[in-house]
Design an enzyme around this catalytic site. Structure first.
Site, PDB file in Angstrom:
ATOM      1  N   CYS A 275      -5.150  -3.857  22.688  1.00  8.45           N
ATOM      2  CA  CYS A 275      -3.892  -3.373  22.132  1.00  8.45           C
ATOM      3  C   CYS A 275      -4.119  -1.983  21.537  1.00  8.45           C
ATOM      4  O   CYS A 275      -5.040  -1.802  20.742  1.00  8.45           O
ATOM      5  CB  CYS A 275      -3.412  -4.324  21.035  1.00  8.45           C
ATOM      6  SG  CYS A 275      -2.122  -3.586  20.022  1.00  8.45           S
TER       7      CYS A 275
ATOM      8  N   CYS B 122      -0.300 -10.057  21.942  1.00  4.34           N
ATOM      9  CA  CYS B 122      -1.066  -9.475  20.833  1.00  4.34           C
ATOM     10  C   CYS B 122      -0.561 -10.105  19.535  1.00  4.34           C
ATOM     11  O   CYS B 122       0.620 -10.019  19.205  1.00  4.34           O
ATOM     12  CB  CYS B 122      -0.894  -7.962  20.775  1.00  4.34           C
ATOM     13  SG  CYS B 122      -1.592  -7.270  19.265  1.00  4.34           S
TER      14      CYS B 122
ATOM     15  N   LYS C 107      -7.698  -1.517   6.345  1.00  7.06           N
ATOM     16  CA  LYS C 107      -8.539  -2.428   5.566  1.00  7.06           C
ATOM     17  C   LYS C 107      -9.994  -2.293   5.979  1.00  7.06           C
ATOM     18  O   LYS C 107     -10.887  -2.269   5.147  1.00  7.06           O
ATOM     19  CB  LYS C 107      -8.086  -3.861   5.842  1.00  7.06           C
ATOM     20  CG  LYS C 107      -7.385  -4.496   4.674  1.00  7.06           C
ATOM     21  CD  LYS C 107      -7.260  -5.968   4.940  1.00  7.06           C
ATOM     22  CE  LYS C 107      -6.130  -6.561   4.132  1.00  7.06           C
ATOM     23  NZ  LYS C 107      -5.701  -7.843   4.616  1.00  7.06           N
TER      24      LYS C 107
ATOM     25  N   LYS D 102      -7.167   7.355   9.342  1.00  9.85           N
ATOM     26  CA  LYS D 102      -6.158   6.306   9.342  1.00  9.85           C
ATOM     27  C   LYS D 102      -6.433   5.381   8.157  1.00  9.85           C
ATOM     28  O   LYS D 102      -7.593   5.107   7.847  1.00  9.85           O
ATOM     29  CB  LYS D 102      -6.278   5.534  10.665  1.00  9.85           C
ATOM     30  CG  LYS D 102      -5.023   4.824  11.055  1.00  9.85           C
ATOM     31  CD  LYS D 102      -5.145   4.215  12.432  1.00  9.85           C
ATOM     32  CE  LYS D 102      -4.061   3.156  12.554  1.00  9.85           C
ATOM     33  NZ  LYS D 102      -4.136   2.366  13.743  1.00  9.85           N
TER      34      LYS D 102
ATOM     35  N   CYS E 252       0.842  -7.450  16.991  1.00  9.85           N
ATOM     36  CA  CYS E 252       2.199  -6.957  17.298  1.00  9.85           C
ATOM     37  C   CYS E 252       3.207  -8.093  17.347  1.00  9.85           C
ATOM     38  O   CYS E 252       4.410  -7.849  17.358  1.00  9.85           O
ATOM     39  CB  CYS E 252       2.246  -6.269  18.659  1.00  9.85           C
ATOM     40  SG  CYS E 252       1.195  -4.837  18.809  1.00  9.85           S
TER      41      CYS E 252
ATOM     42  N   HIS F 294       3.947   1.441   2.383  1.00 11.07           N
ATOM     43  CA  HIS F 294       5.097   0.653   1.926  1.00 11.07           C
ATOM     44  C   HIS F 294       5.788   1.364   0.759  1.00 11.07           C
ATOM     45  O   HIS F 294       7.014   1.408   0.678  1.00 11.07           O
ATOM     46  CB  HIS F 294       4.663  -0.732   1.443  1.00 11.07           C
ATOM     47  CG  HIS F 294       3.871  -1.521   2.445  1.00 11.07           C
ATOM     48  ND1 HIS F 294       2.732  -2.191   2.121  1.00 11.07           N
ATOM     49  CD2 HIS F 294       4.067  -1.726   3.771  1.00 11.07           C
ATOM     50  CE1 HIS F 294       2.258  -2.804   3.193  1.00 11.07           C
ATOM     51  NE2 HIS F 294       3.042  -2.526   4.213  1.00 11.07           N
TER      52      HIS F 294
ATOM     53  N   HIS G 152       0.848  -1.201   0.000  1.00 12.82           N
ATOM     54  CA  HIS G 152       0.000   0.000   0.000  1.00 12.82           C
ATOM     55  C   HIS G 152       0.883   1.252   0.000  1.00 12.82           C
ATOM     56  O   HIS G 152       2.118   1.170  -0.061  1.00 12.82           O
ATOM     57  CB  HIS G 152      -1.008  -0.022   1.150  1.00 12.82           C
ATOM     58  CG  HIS G 152      -0.399  -0.059   2.527  1.00 12.82           C
ATOM     59  ND1 HIS G 152       0.506   0.859   2.972  1.00 12.82           N
ATOM     60  CD2 HIS G 152      -0.567  -0.937   3.556  1.00 12.82           C
ATOM     61  CE1 HIS G 152       0.858   0.592   4.212  1.00 12.82           C
ATOM     62  NE2 HIS G 152       0.233  -0.513   4.590  1.00 12.82           N
TER      63      HIS G 152
ATOM     64  N   HIS H  97      -3.740  -2.159  17.586  1.00 16.75           N
ATOM     65  CA  HIS H  97      -4.621  -2.999  16.770  1.00 16.75           C
ATOM     66  C   HIS H  97      -6.073  -3.006  17.230  1.00 16.75           C
ATOM     67  O   HIS H  97      -6.945  -3.491  16.522  1.00 16.75           O
ATOM     68  CB  HIS H  97      -4.080  -4.435  16.706  1.00 16.75           C
ATOM     69  CG  HIS H  97      -2.755  -4.495  16.013  1.00 16.75           C
ATOM     70  ND1 HIS H  97      -1.558  -4.390  16.684  1.00 16.75           N
ATOM     71  CD2 HIS H  97      -2.452  -4.605  14.702  1.00 16.75           C
ATOM     72  CE1 HIS H  97      -0.561  -4.443  15.809  1.00 16.75           C
ATOM     73  NE2 HIS H  97      -1.081  -4.563  14.601  1.00 16.75           N
TER      74      HIS H  97
HETATM   75  N1  MSP Z   1       7.950  -6.680   8.922  1.00 13.38           N
HETATM   76  C1  MSP Z   1       8.022  -5.538   9.733  1.00 13.38           C
HETATM   77  C2  MSP Z   1       9.326  -4.805   9.523  1.00 13.38           C
HETATM   78  C3  MSP Z   1      10.540  -5.619   9.787  1.00 13.38           C
HETATM   79  S1  MSP Z   1      12.001  -4.733   9.443  1.00 13.38           S
HETATM   80  C4  MSP Z   1      13.239  -5.688  10.025  1.00 13.38           C
HETATM   81  C5  MSP Z   1       6.859  -4.598   9.405  1.00 13.38           C
HETATM   82  N2  MSP Z   1       6.289  -4.764   8.226  1.00 13.38           N
HETATM   83  S2  MSP Z   1       5.011  -3.926   7.702  1.00 13.38           S
HETATM   84  O1  MSP Z   1       4.750  -4.433   6.394  1.00 13.38           O
HETATM   85  O2  MSP Z   1       3.945  -4.009   8.647  1.00 13.38           O
HETATM   86  O3  MSP Z   1       5.408  -2.456   7.650  1.00 13.38           O
HETATM   87  C6  MSP Z   1       6.475  -2.052   6.887  1.00 13.38           C
HETATM   88  C7  MSP Z   1       6.668  -0.564   6.911  1.00 13.38           C
HETATM   89  O4  MSP Z   1       5.546   0.097   6.368  1.00 13.38           O
HETATM   90  C8  MSP Z   1       6.902   0.010   8.292  1.00 13.38           C
HETATM   91  O5  MSP Z   1       7.989   0.918   8.227  1.00 13.38           O
HETATM   92  C9  MSP Z   1       5.654   0.769   8.573  1.00 13.38           C
HETATM   93  O6  MSP Z   1       5.925   1.870   9.371  1.00 13.38           O
HETATM   94  C10 MSP Z   1       5.280   1.210   7.177  1.00 13.38           C
HETATM   95  N3  MSP Z   1       3.897   1.607   7.113  1.00 13.38           N
HETATM   96  C11 MSP Z   1       2.789   0.831   7.325  1.00 13.38           C
HETATM   97  N4  MSP Z   1       1.688   1.636   7.218  1.00 13.38           N
HETATM   98  C12 MSP Z   1       2.071   2.906   6.943  1.00 13.38           C
HETATM   99  C13 MSP Z   1       1.408   4.106   6.671  1.00 13.38           C
HETATM  100  N5  MSP Z   1       0.086   4.218   6.687  1.00 13.38           N
HETATM  101  N6  MSP Z   1       2.166   5.184   6.368  1.00 13.38           N
HETATM  102  C14 MSP Z   1       3.541   5.124   6.290  1.00 13.38           C
HETATM  103  N7  MSP Z   1       4.185   4.011   6.527  1.00 13.38           N
HETATM  104  C15 MSP Z   1       3.492   2.911   6.951  1.00 13.38           C
HETATM  105  O7  MSP Z   1       6.544  -3.746  10.214  1.00 13.38           O
END
Ligand code: MSP
Length: 526
Positions: free
Chosen positions: A157, A140, A312, A309, A143, A35, A32, A160
């Site tokens: 949590c 959780c 999903k 926020k 988390c 990412h 998304h 979540h």
């Molecule tokens: N797998 C772990 C990271 C392990 S690193 C050794 C993880 N994955 S994640 O897919 O949930 O999130 C990856 C990244 O996407 C994180 O840096 C998280 O902060 C970022 N984001 C998830 N949602 C976001 C937004 N809505 N906005 C900006 N970044 C966001 O955590």
């Protein structure tokens, strides 16, 4: 006469070497906007460093183990392996589409990663920092960790919104508490490791409480989807302990050539929600294993959507490829970098995106190029004219302003403020538009003042050449098109220096397709 900017260096860091990492994404859903932001940001930073000639390495990858993924695979009715294979492929395809030029993509299910995780676990175990103990607590699933009573909000949590499950079991623990004083001392002595500053403050505030040991295993009776502990086959490794190690396993720790070359000049880019694992678990793990501490932890804020926020359940998850299909890849990359102030939250709104696109890319930059090429075609036979030796007045002001921009871009990128870099270049674009208005080459042409026509169009074309170089890391495809439109071969290049006047008079310009066609808001699905 004007300042030229030599290849920059990073004060206080290893000169000319840059290793940047994204978080490795959980393979439980499609990529998304959040990412995409982390990944585009790293790509932009890596591209600036490459443009300066730094020895650069850019790593991304996928986090494929743990409860969360095993559960998602179950819901999807697939085996965990088939599930992560499919999602990991989708992530890689998205990055390729977004022009992400990563040097490696690490999957935590690859054997090259698993054996290094086991090696590090064994090393810490042998040093006596892993012990077997019993633990009961509120777990959780989201988390993937036990929450303390203090962390719960109304029994749920806070991240979540779900109720944790009480779990009591025997597990292996990492003696993280032992390294609390070391970590506080390290962060105090190295104030620039975590930035922006507010996040360093958060970590130090957290470290004022006693640090607990970290549970680093899950019994196989509860979870099999993980890397087995090397010293007890009845357990798999806790997903964070596994995932964080990707930053060194991808380099072939402990004796790989890449490891020797790029560790520890690493900058880990993360979102603010995963600050604790990166600022507390990872440094203490490194220290316990005898690995040098990383150089930088660069923490960005969260993207919301229309002031809410992104989630999903709200049904407002923004998928990057839906936007790039409508508005183009480079425009999307531009928007991400231009809109978010590094470290702060931002809200995505499609209408704001289109307004920004039309004002800055279609009007300010696109029109400047169109007009310049059109006039060079009409008044200069389609070749870059030679400027006259004219000083003073609005020309001097324009050239002096332009001369400062490369230095501003370098400073902004080295200070992890890519938004400021983009804004500095867009100021140059606006001042070139103003300069055209002031100098009115169309009027000069009517009056037969060819020297004024030539000087003005040369200056604006040269400014556009600089823009192509300065924004190339943000918009590689469009800036290459701009570069070629100015008759330049290959791709935009900075070294050995970005100096005014290197655009050779006589270069034939090319009026190709419009660089940034105006967009209408396209809310319908494509
Ligand atoms: N797998 C772990 C990271 C392990 S690193 C050794 C993880 N994955 S994640 O897919 O949930 O999130 C990856 C990244 O996407 C994180 O840096 C998280 O902060 C970022 N984001 C998830 N949602 C976001 C937004 N809505 N906005 C900006 N970044 C966001 O955590």
């Amino acid at each position: 006469m004007y300042r030229s900017t030599p290849v920059p260096t990073q004060p206080g860091r290893s000169v000319g070497r840059f290793y940047v990492t994204t978080p490795i994404y959980y393979m439980n859903a499609l990529p998304h906007l959040g990412h995409a932001y982390s990944t585009v940001l790293c790509d932009v930073m890596a591209r600036y460093h490459r443009l300066w000639g730094d020895d650069t390495y850019f790593l991304t990858g996928s986090d494929e183990h743990g409860d969360k993924i095993a559960q998602a695979a179950l819901v999807a009715g697939e085996s965990p392996q088939a599930f992560v294979d499919r999602l990991s492929l989708a992530f890689r395809a998205t990055w390729q589409k977004l022009e992400i030029a990563n040097d490696d993509f690490l999957r935590t299910t690859e054997p090259r990663h698993a054996c290094i995780v086991q090696g590090i676990l064994q090393e810490i175990y042998d040093r006596g920092d892993i012990y077997f103990g019993s633990y009961g607590g509120q777990y959780c699933l989201g988390c993937e960790r036990f929450l303390t009573e203090k962390e719960l909000a109304d029994g749920r949590c806070p991240d979540h919104g779900t109720e944790p499950t009480y779990i009591e079991e025997k597990n292996y623990f990492f003696r993280m508490s032992k390294y609390q004083d070391w970590l506080v001392g390290y962060l105090s002595e190295h104030p620039d490791v975590i930035y922006p500053e507010q996040y360093r403050g958060e970590v130090l505030a957290f470290l004022r409480q006693p640090l607990e040991d970290l549970c680093i295993s899950r019994p196989k009776s509860r979870l099999t989807w993980g890397i087995p502990l090397p010293f007890d086959d009845g357990f798999v490794t806790y997903v964070w302990f596994d995932a964080l190690i990707n930053y060194v396993s991808a380099l072939g720790y402990p004796d790989g050539e890449l490891y020797r070359r790029y560790w520890p000049v690493s900058h880990h880019v993360i979102g603010k929600d995963i600050l604790k694992p990166h600022a507390v678990y990872w440094p203490t793990m490194l220290h316990a294993a005898g690995i040098p501490m990383y150089h930088g932890l660069c923490v960005h804020g969260f993207w919301g959507v229309d002031q809410a926020k992104m989630s999903k359940s709200r049904g407002n998850v923004v998928r990057p490829l839906e936007l790039t299909d409508k508005y183009g890849i480079d425009a999307f990359r531009y928007f991400l970098i231009r809109e978010m102030t590094f470290g702060q939250d931002s809200s995505f709104n499609e209408e704001a995106f289109v307004v920004r696109y039309n004002a800055e890319l279609a009007n300010d930059l696109g029109n400047l190029l169109n007009r310049t090429l059109h006039m060079i075609g009409r008044y200069c036979d389609g070749v870059v004219p030679a400027p006259a030796d004219e000083a003073g007045g609005e020309r001097q002001a324009f050239l002096e302003g332009a001369g400062a921009v490369p230095g501003e871009v370098v400073a902004a990128i080295e200070g992890w403020n890519p938004q400021a870099a983009v804004l500095a270049v867009m100021d140059l674009v606006r001042s070139a538009n103003l300069y055209l208005e002031q100098r009115a080459p169309w009027a000069a042409h009517k009056q037969g003042d060819q020297a004024r026509v030539n000087t003005t169009l040369y200056d604006v074309a040269e400014a556009l050449r600089w823009v192509a170089v300065l924004l190339y890391p943000v918009m590689p495809e469009k800036m290459t098109a701009l570069w070629r439109a100015l008759g330049q071969p290959g791709v935009p290049a900075w070294p050995p220096e970005l100096r005014w006047g290197l655009l050779a008079p006589g270069s034939a310009v090319e009026r190709g397709p419009v660089l940034f066609p105006r967009q209408e808001l396209a809310l319908q699905e494509v």
